[in-house]
Design a protein around this motif. Sequence first.
Motif, PDB file in Angstrom:
ATOM      1  N   TYR A   1     -69.518 -19.696  14.436  1.00 11.70           N
ATOM      2  CA  TYR A   1     -71.112 -19.696  14.178  1.00 11.70           C
ATOM      3  C   TYR A   1     -72.294 -18.636  13.613  1.00 11.70           C
ATOM      4  CZ  TYR A   1     -69.645 -24.060  16.269  1.00 11.70           C
ATOM      5  OH  TYR A   1     -68.411 -25.138  16.358  1.00 11.70           O
TER       6      TYR A   1
ATOM      7  N   SER B   1     -78.031 -20.447  10.109  1.00 12.91           N
ATOM      8  CA  SER B   1     -77.944 -20.902   9.545  1.00 12.91           C
ATOM      9  C   SER B   1     -78.132 -21.455   7.903  1.00 12.91           C
ATOM     10  CB  SER B   1     -78.713 -22.122   9.673  1.00 12.91           C
ATOM     11  OG  SER B   1     -80.431 -21.225  10.406  1.00 12.91           O
TER      12      SER B   1
ATOM     13  N   LYS C   1     -63.198 -21.335  13.920  1.00 18.08           N
ATOM     14  CA  LYS C   1     -64.745 -21.682  13.712  1.00 18.08           C
ATOM     15  C   LYS C   1     -66.177 -20.319  13.931  1.00 18.08           C
ATOM     16  CE  LYS C   1     -67.029 -25.657  13.151  1.00 18.08           C
ATOM     17  NZ  LYS C   1     -67.319 -26.959  13.907  1.00 18.08           N
TER      18      LYS C   1
END
Length: 139
Positions: free
Chosen positions: A115, A118, A113
């Motif tokens: 990051y 956004s 995963k």
Amino acid sequence: MSQRPGAGLAIFDEPNDWIGRPVTIGERLLEIADPNEAELEIWLPVADAITLKPGAEVEFFLNVSPGAPLRAKLRQASYEATVSPAQLLGYRLKATLDDPAPTPRIGLRGTAKIYGESVDAVLLSGAPAAGGGRQFLGW
């Protein structure tokens, strides 16, 4: 002949595949790896590509112990998509483990995963449709 200082692990796929098989000059027979310098190799499918920068946080969930993710930092992301060992088009990423003390065994697999920045939900929900239309039209 290549020499490497220090100890390491000899890594090769299947020893029985080499019995009686001739080799050519320059053919890779094995790799020597230092288990203390383990890193993650991640393949990001083209359809899931987002902007990633070095230093991005990575969580790695090993298939053998998914409840205890390993933490890492993104070190490198390929610029161009290439064919992965699973014969899928994707971007090759490399990440360095934050705490290499419990070094996982070389060759283990899992799910990563990553990051990134956004993304607006509206853009994200329209991305698959736009990508499908782009592929259909040949853009």
